[in-house]
Write a protein that holds these residues in place. Structure first.
Motif, PDB file in Angstrom:
ATOM      1  N   LEU A 149      33.672  59.317 103.736  1.00  0.00           N
ATOM      2  CA  LEU A 149      34.286  58.068 104.234  1.00  0.00           C
ATOM      3  C   LEU A 149      35.769  58.339 104.509  1.00  0.00           C
ATOM      4  N   SER A 150      36.323  57.620 105.499  1.00  0.00           N
ATOM      5  CA  SER A 150      37.747  57.779 105.805  1.00  0.00           C
ATOM      6  C   SER A 150      38.581  57.001 104.768  1.00  0.00           C
ATOM      7  N   TYR A 151      39.898  57.285 104.732  1.00  0.00           N
ATOM      8  CA  TYR A 151      40.772  56.523 103.827  1.00  0.00           C
ATOM      9  C   TYR A 151      40.692  55.027 104.167  1.00  0.00           C
ATOM     10  N   GLN A 152      40.629  54.712 105.461  1.00  0.00           N
ATOM     11  CA  GLN A 152      40.570  53.303 105.866  1.00  0.00           C
ATOM     12  C   GLN A 152      39.312  52.635 105.312  1.00  0.00           C
ATOM     13  N   GLN A 153      38.182  53.342 105.401  1.00  0.00           N
ATOM     14  CA  GLN A 153      36.925  52.778 104.872  1.00  0.00           C
ATOM     15  C   GLN A 153      36.997  52.620 103.348  1.00  0.00           C
ATOM     16  N   LEU A 154      37.587  53.624 102.686  1.00  0.00           N
ATOM     17  CA  LEU A 154      37.701  53.543 101.223  1.00  0.00           C
ATOM     18  C   LEU A 154      38.645  52.413 100.803  1.00  0.00           C
ATOM     19  N   ALA A 155      39.717  52.232 101.577  1.00  0.00           N
ATOM     20  CA  ALA A 155      40.684  51.164 101.258  1.00  0.00           C
ATOM     21  C   ALA A 155      40.020  49.794 101.418  1.00  0.00           C
ATOM     22  N   GLU A 156      39.230  49.627 102.486  1.00  0.00           N
ATOM     23  CA  GLU A 156      38.546  48.342 102.705  1.00  0.00           C
ATOM     24  C   GLU A 156      37.541  48.074 101.583  1.00  0.00           C
ATOM     25  N   LEU A 157      36.844  49.118 101.182  1.00  0.00           N
ATOM     26  CA  LEU A 157      35.879  49.007 100.084  1.00  0.00           C
ATOM     27  C   LEU A 157      36.614  48.648  98.780  1.00  0.00           C
ATOM     28  N   GLY A 158      37.707  49.356  98.529  1.00  0.00           N
ATOM     29  CA  GLY A 158      38.452  49.177  97.287  1.00  0.00           C
ATOM     30  C   GLY A 158      39.105  47.814  97.167  1.00  0.00           C
ATOM     31  N   LEU A 159      39.431  47.211  98.306  1.00  0.00           N
ATOM     32  CA  LEU A 159      40.075  45.889  98.291  1.00  0.00           C
ATOM     33  C   LEU A 159      39.186  44.855  97.591  1.00  0.00           C
ATOM     34  N   GLN A 160      37.875  45.098  97.578  1.00  0.00           N
ATOM     35  CA  GLN A 160      36.949  44.196  96.854  1.00  0.00           C
ATOM     36  C   GLN A 160      37.203  44.254  95.344  1.00  0.00           C
ATOM     37  N   LEU A 161      37.795  45.355  94.884  1.00  0.00           N
ATOM     38  CA  LEU A 161      37.985  45.546  93.435  1.00  0.00           C
ATOM     39  C   LEU A 161      39.370  45.109  92.978  1.00  0.00           C
ATOM     40  N   GLY A 162      40.347  45.160  93.862  1.00  0.00           N
ATOM     41  CA  GLY A 162      41.710  44.774  93.484  1.00  0.00           C
ATOM     42  C   GLY A 162      42.636  44.912  94.673  1.00  0.00           C
ATOM     43  N   ALA A 163      43.647  44.018  94.696  1.00  0.00           N
ATOM     44  CA  ALA A 163      44.558  43.976  95.847  1.00  0.00           C
ATOM     45  C   ALA A 163      45.412  45.235  95.951  1.00  0.00           C
TER      46      ALA A 163
ATOM     47  N   ASN B 191      34.561  47.754  83.676  1.00  0.00           N
ATOM     48  CA  ASN B 191      35.635  48.723  83.922  1.00  0.00           C
ATOM     49  C   ASN B 191      35.677  49.085  85.403  1.00  0.00           C
ATOM     50  N   LEU B 192      36.877  49.026  85.971  1.00  0.00           N
ATOM     51  CA  LEU B 192      37.016  49.281  87.416  1.00  0.00           C
ATOM     52  C   LEU B 192      36.594  50.704  87.786  1.00  0.00           C
ATOM     53  N   ILE B 193      36.607  51.601  86.809  1.00  0.00           N
ATOM     54  CA  ILE B 193      36.144  52.973  87.056  1.00  0.00           C
ATOM     55  C   ILE B 193      34.651  52.962  87.389  1.00  0.00           C
ATOM     56  N   VAL B 194      33.890  52.259  86.550  1.00  0.00           N
ATOM     57  CA  VAL B 194      32.437  52.178  86.746  1.00  0.00           C
ATOM     58  C   VAL B 194      32.131  51.366  88.004  1.00  0.00           C
ATOM     59  N   LYS B 195      32.861  50.263  88.167  1.00  0.00           N
ATOM     60  CA  LYS B 195      32.630  49.414  89.348  1.00  0.00           C
ATOM     61  C   LYS B 195      32.874  50.187  90.640  1.00  0.00           C
ATOM     62  N   ALA B 196      33.942  51.005  90.641  1.00  0.00           N
ATOM     63  CA  ALA B 196      34.278  51.772  91.854  1.00  0.00           C
ATOM     64  C   ALA B 196      33.183  52.789  92.158  1.00  0.00           C
ATOM     65  N   ALA B 197      32.703  53.483  91.125  1.00  0.00           N
ATOM     66  CA  ALA B 197      31.658  54.496  91.344  1.00  0.00           C
ATOM     67  C   ALA B 197      30.393  53.836  91.885  1.00  0.00           C
ATOM     68  N   LYS B 198      30.025  52.685  91.302  1.00  0.00           N
ATOM     69  CA  LYS B 198      28.792  52.004  91.754  1.00  0.00           C
ATOM     70  C   LYS B 198      28.941  51.451  93.175  1.00  0.00           C
ATOM     71  N   LEU B 199      30.151  50.994  93.476  1.00  0.00           N
ATOM     72  CA  LEU B 199      30.393  50.450  94.821  1.00  0.00           C
ATOM     73  C   LEU B 199      30.240  51.541  95.879  1.00  0.00           C
ATOM     74  N   LEU B 200      30.796  52.711  95.584  1.00  0.00           N
ATOM     75  CA  LEU B 200      30.693  53.820  96.550  1.00  0.00           C
ATOM     76  C   LEU B 200      29.237  54.278  96.686  1.00  0.00           C
ATOM     77  N   GLN B 201      28.536  54.296  95.545  1.00  0.00           N
ATOM     78  CA  GLN B 201      27.116  54.682  95.557  1.00  0.00           C
ATOM     79  C   GLN B 201      26.311  53.722  96.456  1.00  0.00           C
ATOM     80  N   ALA B 202      26.561  52.416  96.256  1.00  0.00           N
ATOM     81  CA  ALA B 202      25.820  51.411  97.028  1.00  0.00           C
ATOM     82  C   ALA B 202      26.168  51.506  98.515  1.00  0.00           C
ATOM     83  N   GLU B 203      27.449  51.688  98.800  1.00  0.00           N
ATOM     84  CA  GLU B 203      27.911  51.718 100.196  1.00  0.00           C
ATOM     85  C   GLU B 203      27.350  52.919 100.953  1.00  0.00           C
ATOM     86  N   THR B 204      27.275  54.060 100.275  1.00  0.00           N
ATOM     87  CA  THR B 204      26.903  55.300 100.979  1.00  0.00           C
ATOM     88  C   THR B 204      25.455  55.712 100.713  1.00  0.00           C
ATOM     89  N   GLN B 205      24.775  54.925  99.843  1.00  0.00           N
ATOM     90  CA  GLN B 205      23.394  55.287  99.454  1.00  0.00           C
ATOM     91  C   GLN B 205      23.351  56.692  98.865  1.00  0.00           C
TER      92      GLN B 205
END
Ligand SMILES: C[C@@](CO)(OP(=O)(O)O)[C@H](O)COP(=O)(O)OP(=O)(O)OC[C@H]1O[C@@H](n2ccc(N)nc2=O)[C@H](O)[C@@H]1O
Ligand SMILES: Nc1ncnc2c1ncn2[C@@H]1O[C@H](COP(=O)(O)OP(=O)(O)O)[C@@H](O)[C@H]1O
Length: 299
Positions: free
Chosen positions: A130-144, A75-89
């Motif tokens: 994180l800035s919107y730009q950083q979040l957008a770059e991170l999120g692009l890994q999950l979907g266009a 689920n992209l919800i779980v993936k997004a939460a884990k991605l942010l966790q990993a990125e920001t420690q």
């Protein structure tokens, strides 16, 4: 009253996760990695999923309301939460609930929207900054489509949807219909017959703020040729209002001048068909909720 976050007794905070329309979708090329270069106008809809998030002081991410057919780990919800966790420690976690209203795989961008809502909300609730730009770059890994939902303004998009310039389409009333078929984005983009060489638009000075006349969706003909139920529904709707497929389908949006007129046509649809009368909006409803929350949190 100002609140400190995360705390052991945090409540669930509610966030909207809106749908998007592609008012038109031109495919103007293909990158060497196979992804297609698009030109599209994104607009949000008042139609939205509702996501509630409780930040926790332990690191577990729990989705309390699984979505039928989507394992929690996918689920992209779980993936997004884990991605942010990993990125920001971040040492924090979350309990998350979703009330899913948006049809899946219909071109309304629900999965990307859910991912963006979780990234933006946890960025505040976990105080990641994180800035919107950083979040957008991170999120692009999950979907266009994640960047448009992160930035939250209606936009003319280029590239694969990450180069955004604000536009101000008419905030029209739409009847959204979902034919009873699910179309995979990947299937559409791998089809041999897909038109991939639409001419790039010369400039961003758009004349028609409905983005109907003079524009099209390059995926529409392909889908119509393979799915007679989409062809039939579109042909029927066009008799009542300008109508077009969004994204890679299969949802169709029909533009009306009034809610009454849209509801009148909705009543003529078969009872078994999923449909919504909703409104186009040029600012994501999520962003005002986030601003309010940020103003309440102590840093
Ligand atoms: C086409 C659009 C337009 O808004 O809408 P949808 O109909 O899916 O909502 C989106 O760009 C879709 O975004 P999204 O659904 O997030 O696609 P992704 O998961 O990134 O990609 C799914 C697959 O489609 C292909 N793909 C996707 C986007 C793109 N610009 N070119 C591609 O070739 C890729 O093969 C990829 O593996
Ligand atoms: N939270 C989610 N909401 C919707 N779909 C999700 C989610 N997580 C993963 N998915 C997967 O993403 C696919 C595309 O969903 P969605 O974004 O709604 O469609 P589209 O890309 O056509 O707009 C779904 O079929 C589903 O398998």
């Amino acid at each position: 009253m100002p609140v400190s976050l995360p705390a052991t007794d945090s409540p669930f905070y509610p966030f909207p996760s809106p749908a998007k329309l592609n008012l038109f979708l031109h495919i103007v090329g293909r990158r060497t990695d196979g992804y297609h270069e698009l030109e599209t106008v994104f607009q949000f809809l008042t139609l939205a999923d509702n996501i509630a998030i409780k930040p926790t002081t332990t690191s577990t991410i729990t989705l309390l309301t699984p979505i039928d057919g989507v394992p929690n780990d996918d689920n992209l919800i779980v993936k997004a939460a884990k991605l942010l966790q990993a990125e920001t420690q971040s040492p924090y976690g979350a309990e998350i609930k979703i009330n899913k209203l948006l049809p899946m795989g219909g071109g309304l961008g629900g999965g990307s929207s859910n991912a963006a809502t979780v990234l933006l909300a946890l960025n505040v609730l976990w105080q990641c900054k994180l800035s919107y730009q950083q979040l957008a770059e991170l999120g692009l890994q999950l979907g266009a489509d994640v960047p448009i939902f992160i930035h939250g303004f209606a936009a003319f998009a280029q590239g694969i949807g990450e180069k955004l310039s604000p536009v101000y389409p008419d905030e029209s009333i739409y009847l959204i219909t979902k034919p009873q078929c699910s179309i995979s984005t990947q299937q559409v983009f791998t089809a041999k017959a897909l038109t991939r060489n639409t001419r790039k638009l010369d400039n961003n000075a758009f004349d028609d703020k409905t983005y109907i006349n003079g524009y099209h969706n390059d995926c529409q003909n392909l889908v119509i040729n393979h799915y007679p139920e989409v062809a039939k529904l579109l042909a029927w709707l066009i008799e009542y209002a300008p109508s077009r497929m969004t994204g890679t389908g299969a949802c169709i949006f029909s533009r009306f001048d009034s809610e009454e007129e849209a509801k009148r046509v909705q009543k003529l649809l078969p009872n078994t068909m999923t449909s919504f009368v909703t409104k186009g909006i040029n600012t994501s409803p999520l962003h005002s909720v986030l601003q309010q929350l940020e103003s309440e949190i102590c840093t």
